[in-house]
Design an enzyme around this catalytic site. Sequence first.
Site, PDB file in Angstrom:
ATOM      1  N   ASN A   1       1.003  -1.444  -0.039  1.00  0.00           N
ATOM      2  CA  ASN A   1       0.208  -0.165   0.145  1.00  0.00           C
ATOM      3  C   ASN A   1       0.724   1.400  -0.027  1.00  0.00           C
ATOM      4  OD1 ASN A   1      -2.132   1.752   0.025  1.00  0.00           O
ATOM      5  ND2 ASN A   1      -2.935   1.274   1.621  1.00  0.00           N
TER       6      ASN A   1
ATOM      7  N   HIS B   1     -14.876  -4.366  10.670  1.00  0.00           N
ATOM      8  CA  HIS B   1     -14.255  -2.390  11.689  1.00  0.00           C
ATOM      9  C   HIS B   1     -15.700  -1.952  11.708  1.00  0.00           C
ATOM     10  CE1 HIS B   1      -9.694  -2.856  10.052  1.00  0.00           C
ATOM     11  NE2 HIS B   1     -10.227  -4.341  10.660  1.00  0.00           N
TER      12      HIS B   1
ATOM     13  N   ARG C   1     -14.378  -4.952  15.777  1.00  0.00           N
ATOM     14  CA  ARG C   1     -12.783  -3.846  16.081  1.00  0.00           C
ATOM     15  C   ARG C   1     -13.763  -2.773  16.351  1.00  0.00           C
ATOM     16  NH1 ARG C   1      -8.078  -1.982  12.313  1.00  0.00           N
ATOM     17  NH2 ARG C   1      -9.382   0.115  11.839  1.00  0.00           N
TER      18      ARG C   1
ATOM     19  N   TYR D   1      -6.892   7.566  13.033  1.00  0.00           N
ATOM     20  CA  TYR D   1      -6.883   6.290  12.629  1.00  0.00           C
ATOM     21  C   TYR D   1      -8.076   5.499  12.532  1.00  0.00           C
ATOM     22  CZ  TYR D   1      -5.691   1.952  11.431  1.00  0.00           C
ATOM     23  OH  TYR D   1      -5.282   0.503  10.370  1.00  0.00           O
TER      24      TYR D   1
ATOM     25  N   ASP E   1      -7.032  -1.029  17.589  1.00  0.00           N
ATOM     26  CA  ASP E   1      -5.600  -1.025  16.904  1.00  0.00           C
ATOM     27  C   ASP E   1      -5.486   0.064  17.581  1.00  0.00           C
ATOM     28  OD1 ASP E   1      -3.501  -0.718  15.557  1.00  0.00           O
ATOM     29  OD2 ASP E   1      -4.869  -1.138  13.610  1.00  0.00           O
TER      30      ASP E   1
ATOM     31  N   HIS F   1      -2.064   1.282  16.243  1.00  0.00           N
ATOM     32  CA  HIS F   1      -1.850   1.444  14.897  1.00  0.00           C
ATOM     33  C   HIS F   1      -0.584   2.778  15.776  1.00  0.00           C
ATOM     34  CE1 HIS F   1      -1.922   2.698  11.511  1.00  0.00           C
ATOM     35  NE2 HIS F   1      -2.314   1.438  10.470  1.00  0.00           N
TER      36      HIS F   1
ATOM     37  N   GLU G   1       1.359  -7.125  11.378  1.00  0.00           N
ATOM     38  CA  GLU G   1       0.686  -6.815   9.950  1.00  0.00           C
ATOM     39  C   GLU G   1       2.501  -6.023   8.909  1.00  0.00           C
ATOM     40  OE1 GLU G   1      -1.101  -3.194   9.730  1.00  0.00           O
ATOM     41  OE2 GLU G   1      -2.500  -4.720  11.134  1.00  0.00           O
TER      42      GLU G   1
ATOM     43  N   GLU H   1      -8.937 -11.491   9.837  1.00  0.00           N
ATOM     44  CA  GLU H   1      -8.966  -9.947   9.835  1.00  0.00           C
ATOM     45  C   GLU H   1      -9.996 -10.066   8.320  1.00  0.00           C
ATOM     46  OE1 GLU H   1      -7.766  -5.094  10.190  1.00  0.00           O
ATOM     47  OE2 GLU H   1      -6.287  -6.862   9.526  1.00  0.00           O
TER      48      GLU H   1
ATOM     49  N   TRP I   1       2.222   7.561  12.019  1.00  0.00           N
ATOM     50  CA  TRP I   1       0.479   7.415  11.783  1.00  0.00           C
ATOM     51  C   TRP I   1       0.378   6.108  11.879  1.00  0.00           C
ATOM     52  CZ3 TRP I   1      -1.574   3.649   7.923  1.00  0.00           C
ATOM     53  CH2 TRP I   1      -3.140   4.279   7.725  1.00  0.00           C
TER      54      TRP I   1
END
Length: 402
Positions: A37, A122, A147, A159, A210, A212, A262, A339, A402
């Site tokens: 990504n 999510h 989540r 986020y 999460d 993150h 991840e 997920e 981020w």
Amino acid sequence: MKITAARVIVTCPGRNFVTLKIETDQGVYGIGDATLNGRELSVVSYLQDHVAPCLIGMDPRRIEDIWQYLYRGAYWRRGPVTMRAIAAVDVALWDIKAKMAGMPLYQLLGGRSRDGVMVYGHANGSDIDETVDAVGRYVDMGYKAIRAQTGVPGIKDAYGVGRGTLYYEPADAALPSVTGWDTRKALNYIPRMFDKVRATYGFDHHLLHDGHHRYTPQEAANLGKMLEPYQLFWLEDVTPAENQEAFKLIRQHTVTPLAVGEIFNTIWDAKDLIQNQLIDYIRTTIVGAGGVTHLRRIADLASLYQVRTGCHGATDLSPVTMGTALHFDTWVPNFGIQEYMRHTEETDAVFPHDYRFEDGFLFCGETPGHGVDIDETLAARYPYKPAYLPVARLEDGSMWNW
């Protein structure tokens, strides 16, 4: 049997995907996912210019040897670009081998360890009330695990808060957009969200969250401690894992289960965390960790320490990775959860697949191979679009994770 072609296909049916198609002289082909990504073109270049030419003439049945050739044969190895390229090759080769055997991939791995794969969706909102409502929608859809993420007052573009009810694509601009972060505001707000979710829906459903990579180890420990009354399934990526010693501090202060991985690329990224039992779930993906061949090694190591799998499954992984992950999940003995972020209808049309969702579980199909294909004609209608992931800054302008 020889490899005759290895072609890279880039398509953007709502977001960018990089697919590798390996063809053989016996007419059997396989496809693998190499999407990274925000850095798709880096993988495209590596695959086209460095990997694909080496594959021509190789025997596609020699999966382990080819994996070692691409990994150990490269002096400059590891890293997200290299390992995604290897993963694309590896998954395509497993697809070919399973098709040759006339079996779905999970049978080739050793058969079923379970009938279905529990997944989590999510739920998010701009504030607590919206998130609570979103959790309810996932409950109504049959999810057993959800989540929960929320916007936080005073934080710009928090986020995990998507722009739709089912689909979330964070890579949103041709150059990185700037989001905000404030740890104190988050620590004061997130426990209130889980308090209301549990008060509304009770404790029958698994809840996840999460971080993150936003928190320092002490802050992460504080969050984990505050969330203990709500019995989370896990707290994910709560601090950057480059410093694996940091998880010792978190472990000392909270019993909230921890998940990470991840962004890991190899077993070496996860080894100490697993061996020291500093995590409960390893989230490494098939596309991120060099394919089925290497993820099996990570899962086997994790099983020795009662660490379970929880593979990343966001929309930046194509249906090829999701389909392959479901075969892996169906087989792997120490499975935890998968997920599942739903792809758009356009993406599903480009990548026809045989897996299905039912009552909180995903089920892989019985099609020989991993059960996912690509419609190249349709894929060609969606040209590549530059898209970056955002960055984050604190209120004083400092860069943050981020």
